[in-house]
Design a protein around this motif. Structure first.
Motif, PDB file in Angstrom:
ATOM      1  N   ALA A  89       1.243  -1.744   0.032  1.00 54.53           N
ATOM      2  CA  ALA A  89       0.002  -0.139  -0.133  1.00 54.53           C
ATOM      3  C   ALA A  89       0.960   1.330  -0.021  1.00 54.53           C
ATOM      4  N   LYS A  90       1.561   1.310   0.491  1.00 54.01           N
ATOM      5  CA  LYS A  90       2.967   2.024   1.630  1.00 54.01           C
ATOM      6  C   LYS A  90       3.316   2.464  -0.132  1.00 54.01           C
ATOM      7  N   VAL A  91       4.065   1.783  -1.084  1.00 52.76           N
ATOM      8  CA  VAL A  91       4.351   1.872  -2.468  1.00 52.76           C
ATOM      9  C   VAL A  91       4.151   2.402  -3.437  1.00 52.76           C
ATOM     10  N   GLN A  92       2.646   1.895  -3.482  1.00 51.22           N
ATOM     11  CA  GLN A  92       1.246   2.292  -4.159  1.00 51.22           C
ATOM     12  C   GLN A  92       0.934   4.064  -4.550  1.00 51.22           C
ATOM     13  N   ASP A  93       1.093   3.981  -2.863  1.00 53.83           N
ATOM     14  CA  ASP A  93       1.091   5.275  -2.363  1.00 53.83           C
ATOM     15  C   ASP A  93       1.979   6.733  -2.873  1.00 53.83           C
ATOM     16  N   GLU A  94       3.035   6.409  -3.107  1.00 56.11           N
ATOM     17  CA  GLU A  94       3.989   7.519  -3.481  1.00 56.11           C
ATOM     18  C   GLU A  94       4.115   6.685  -4.796  1.00 56.11           C
ATOM     19  N   GLY A  95       3.246   6.365  -5.806  1.00 55.40           N
ATOM     20  CA  GLY A  95       3.152   5.833  -7.160  1.00 55.40           C
ATOM     21  C   GLY A  95       1.669   6.991  -7.861  1.00 55.40           C
ATOM     22  N   GLY A  96       1.456   6.621  -6.331  1.00 52.43           N
ATOM     23  CA  GLY A  96       0.303   7.924  -6.272  1.00 52.43           C
ATOM     24  C   GLY A  96       0.228   9.705  -6.200  1.00 52.43           C
ATOM     25  N   HIS A  97       1.729   9.906  -5.105  1.00 56.94           N
ATOM     26  CA  HIS A  97       1.695  10.840  -5.472  1.00 56.94           C
ATOM     27  C   HIS A  97       2.628  11.381  -6.351  1.00 56.94           C
ATOM     28  N   GLY A  98       3.588  10.611  -6.947  1.00 55.83           N
ATOM     29  CA  GLY A  98       4.147  11.098  -8.310  1.00 55.83           C
ATOM     30  C   GLY A  98       3.282  11.310  -8.769  1.00 55.83           C
ATOM     31  N   LEU A  99       2.238  10.926  -9.223  1.00 55.82           N
ATOM     32  CA  LEU A  99       0.985  11.597 -10.441  1.00 55.82           C
ATOM     33  C   LEU A  99       0.393  12.006 -10.022  1.00 55.82           C
ATOM     34  N   TYR A 100       0.087  12.493  -8.844  1.00 55.96           N
ATOM     35  CA  TYR A 100      -0.379  14.006  -8.525  1.00 55.96           C
ATOM     36  C   TYR A 100       0.555  15.313  -8.692  1.00 55.96           C
ATOM     37  N   LEU A 101       2.033  14.716  -8.803  1.00 59.29           N
ATOM     38  CA  LEU A 101       3.447  16.047  -8.831  1.00 59.29           C
ATOM     39  C   LEU A 101       2.880  16.552 -10.592  1.00 59.29           C
ATOM     40  N   TYR A 102       2.976  15.219 -11.414  1.00 57.19           N
ATOM     41  CA  TYR A 102       2.829  15.554 -12.953  1.00 57.19           C
ATOM     42  C   TYR A 102       2.116  16.544 -12.836  1.00 57.19           C
ATOM     43  N   ALA A 103       0.911  15.615 -12.495  1.00 57.62           N
ATOM     44  CA  ALA A 103      -0.676  16.625 -12.950  1.00 57.62           C
ATOM     45  C   ALA A 103      -0.032  17.818 -12.630  1.00 57.62           C
ATOM     46  N   ALA A 104       0.390  18.250 -11.231  1.00 63.33           N
ATOM     47  CA  ALA A 104       0.371  19.925 -11.009  1.00 63.33           C
ATOM     48  C   ALA A 104       1.278  20.533 -12.123  1.00 63.33           C
ATOM     49  N   ALA A 105       2.607  19.511 -11.977  1.00 68.08           N
ATOM     50  CA  ALA A 105       3.268  20.450 -13.065  1.00 68.08           C
ATOM     51  C   ALA A 105       3.279  20.696 -14.460  1.00 68.08           C
ATOM     52  N   GLU A 106       2.063  19.872 -14.816  1.00 72.30           N
ATOM     53  CA  GLU A 106       1.533  19.692 -15.993  1.00 72.30           C
ATOM     54  C   GLU A 106       0.420  21.169 -16.251  1.00 72.30           C
ATOM     55  N   THR A 107       0.247  21.879 -14.606  1.00 73.58           N
ATOM     56  CA  THR A 107      -0.819  23.073 -14.951  1.00 73.58           C
ATOM     57  C   THR A 107      -0.203  23.902 -15.559  1.00 73.58           C
ATOM     58  N   LEU A 108       1.826  24.042 -15.196  1.00 65.79           N
ATOM     59  CA  LEU A 108       2.378  24.676 -15.887  1.00 65.79           C
ATOM     60  C   LEU A 108       3.257  25.211 -17.446  1.00 65.79           C
ATOM     61  N   GLY A 109       2.364  24.763 -17.908  1.00 65.41           N
ATOM     62  CA  GLY A 109       2.476  23.806 -19.438  1.00 65.41           C
ATOM     63  C   GLY A 109       3.452  23.184 -19.870  1.00 65.41           C
ATOM     64  N   THR A 110       4.270  22.439 -19.028  1.00 63.65           N
ATOM     65  CA  THR A 110       5.005  20.861 -19.605  1.00 63.65           C
ATOM     66  C   THR A 110       3.927  20.349 -19.671  1.00 63.65           C
ATOM     67  N   SER A 111       4.449  18.718 -20.205  1.00 61.81           N
ATOM     68  CA  SER A 111       3.620  17.585 -20.935  1.00 61.81           C
ATOM     69  C   SER A 111       4.650  16.596 -19.857  1.00 61.81           C
ATOM     70  N   ARG A 112       3.654  16.002 -20.301  1.00 58.90           N
ATOM     71  CA  ARG A 112       4.684  14.623 -18.467  1.00 58.90           C
ATOM     72  C   ARG A 112       5.994  13.583 -19.102  1.00 58.90           C
ATOM     73  N   ASP A 113       5.525  13.798 -20.683  1.00 52.68           N
ATOM     74  CA  ASP A 113       6.215  13.202 -21.988  1.00 52.68           C
ATOM     75  C   ASP A 113       7.444  13.927 -21.155  1.00 52.68           C
ATOM     76  N   GLU A 114       7.568  15.003 -21.403  1.00 59.37           N
ATOM     77  CA  GLU A 114       8.943  15.740 -21.808  1.00 59.37           C
ATOM     78  C   GLU A 114       9.273  16.191 -20.306  1.00 59.37           C
ATOM     79  N   MET A 115       8.677  15.625 -18.971  1.00 60.21           N
ATOM     80  CA  MET A 115       9.448  16.189 -17.646  1.00 60.21           C
ATOM     81  C   MET A 115      10.246  13.864 -17.489  1.00 60.21           C
ATOM     82  N   ILE A 116       9.719  13.217 -18.628  1.00 55.68           N
ATOM     83  CA  ILE A 116      10.281  11.930 -17.385  1.00 55.68           C
ATOM     84  C   ILE A 116      11.259  11.533 -19.191  1.00 55.68           C
TER      85      ILE A 116
END
Ligand code: BYC
Length: 338
Positions: A89-116
């Motif tokens: 459950a913990k490791v899965q939570d960390e994956g979820g945190h990464g996804l919220y944060l990629y989504a937050a960064a995308e609001t600034l005009g970048t894309s997940r592909d660019e970040m990765i």
């Protein structure tokens, strides 16, 4: 995904920001920050503010995703079913945190592909801490206690970050990190109070290896921090690297007493004058070596992420094909109904 368009239309009866000279826009932006207002994705913001946030949020997201690897290493070898379920459950939570944060960064005009891509080609950083190996089960407990503990200390002030989407993501992340920290402490407490001599030694050994790298998580000393001054002025960071590190040390000393472990620093002692614990020197050469790509596990961590991206390509393609088929079906159904 979130819109990346910048809306400069007039709001609240004020003149359109796009009609103002850049300095006036900047002054207005600074005044909003000073008044404690949140900046939202469609608001005008200086380019440097945007780039600073993309850098920090994407690096934070990468840390969550790379951070799944050291603990993930122990999912198949957890000592009991209960500990295995908790760790999953913990490791899965960390994956979820990464996804919220990629989504937050995308609001600034970048894309997940660019970040990765930036992570995979070595341009973007992730937390130095995840370049150390998890050698024993006690490492999993110590990551929860010290690493998640340091993360909470660093992230609570980020819940008041001036950029709204990041601040809101951090509220949820911090709630979950608090559970993570307690599960780590609980696993260590069980070993220290009910375990064998060998298990207690294993905990002490893990604490010895993770203590100094945990202190490095807060970043370089304020005097050597490139971004702190500007980030503090913009309300991205609310508390400096050294102050957060000190708070963490003070809290950890008390918890180490409860656990019955020694912290591996002979110079660690309470200073009544400062009202804090003094500590020994941190090996900043080691920190910069690890940040520069030459830590014990840097190459493995990056290779694992690149491999996962390549092996997951068919899943992304299948999801896109399914989305296209569904859209075509919906369009056909609408045409029939019209
Ligand atoms: N590691 O000017 P500074 C978790 C870099 S994951 C690597 O002070 P800033 C978890 C820094 O990027 C939690 N690099 O920077 C997950 C900069 O280089 P660039 C991770 C570091 O940004 C799974 C340079 O050094 N937390 O909890 O003002 C399992 C100069 O530094 C580090 C976050 O990401 C480092 N430790 O302050 C378990 C929190 N430190 O970018 C747990 C969000 C510094 O110019 N981030 N650098 O090339 C922050 O709060 C800030 O970015 C930092 C650094 C305090 C980390």
């Amino acid at each position: 995904m979130y819109t990346q368009a910048m809306d400069t239309a007039a709001r609240d009866g004020h003149a359109s920001v796009s009609a103002l000279a850049p300095t006036a826009r900047e002054q207005r932006f600074e005044a909003r920050i000073a008044a404690g207002e949140y900046v939202e994705p469609k608001d005008w913001m200086p380019d440097h503010y945007r780039r600073t946030l993309v850098r920090q949020i994407s690096q934070h997201a990468h840390s969550e995703i790379v951070g799944m690897l050291p603990e993930g290493n122990w999912i198949t070898r957890a000592p009991t079913l209960k500990r295995k379920a908790i760790l999953l459950a913990k490791v899965q939570d960390e994956g979820g945190h990464g996804l919220y944060l990629y989504a937050a960064a995308e609001t600034l005009g970048t894309s997940r592909d660019e970040m990765i891509e930036a992570l995979h080609d070595g341009h973007a950083k992730y937390s130095s801490i995840f370049n150390y190996p998890t050698l024993t089960w006690a490492d999993v407990g110590v990551i929860g206690w010290l690493v998640d503990g340091a993360a909470i200390m660093n992230q609570i002030p980020l819940c008041r970050c001036s950029y709204g989407p990041y601040a809101r993501a951090m509220i949820r992340v911090c709630r979950e990190e608090s559970f993570h920290q307690r599960q780590g402490f609980d696993a260590l407490y069980a070993m220290m109070t009910q375990g064998t001599r060998a298990q207690r030694d294993m905990v002490q050994d893990a604490v010895n290896r993770w203590w100094w790298p945990s202190l490095m998580m807060f970043g370089p000393p304020d005097g050597e921090s490139t971004h702190s001054e500007q980030s503090m002025r913009w309300g991205i960071k609310r508390i400096g690297n050294d102050e957060l590190r000190q708070k963490f040390i003070d809290a950890a000393v008390e918890l180490a007493k409860v656990l019955g472990v020694d912290l591996p620093d002979p110079q660690l002692k309470w200073s009544p004058e400062r009202g804090h614990h003094d500590h020994g020197p941190i090996d900043w050469d080691e920190f910069w070596r690890v940040v520069g790509g030459d830590g014990p596990c840097n190459r493995d961590r990056l290779a694992a992420r690149v491999r996962a991206r390549e092996e997951g390509a068919w899943v992304r393609e299948a999801a896109m094909a399914h989305a296209r088929k569904r859209a075509a079906r919906d369009t056909a159904a609408q045409a029939l109904a019209a």
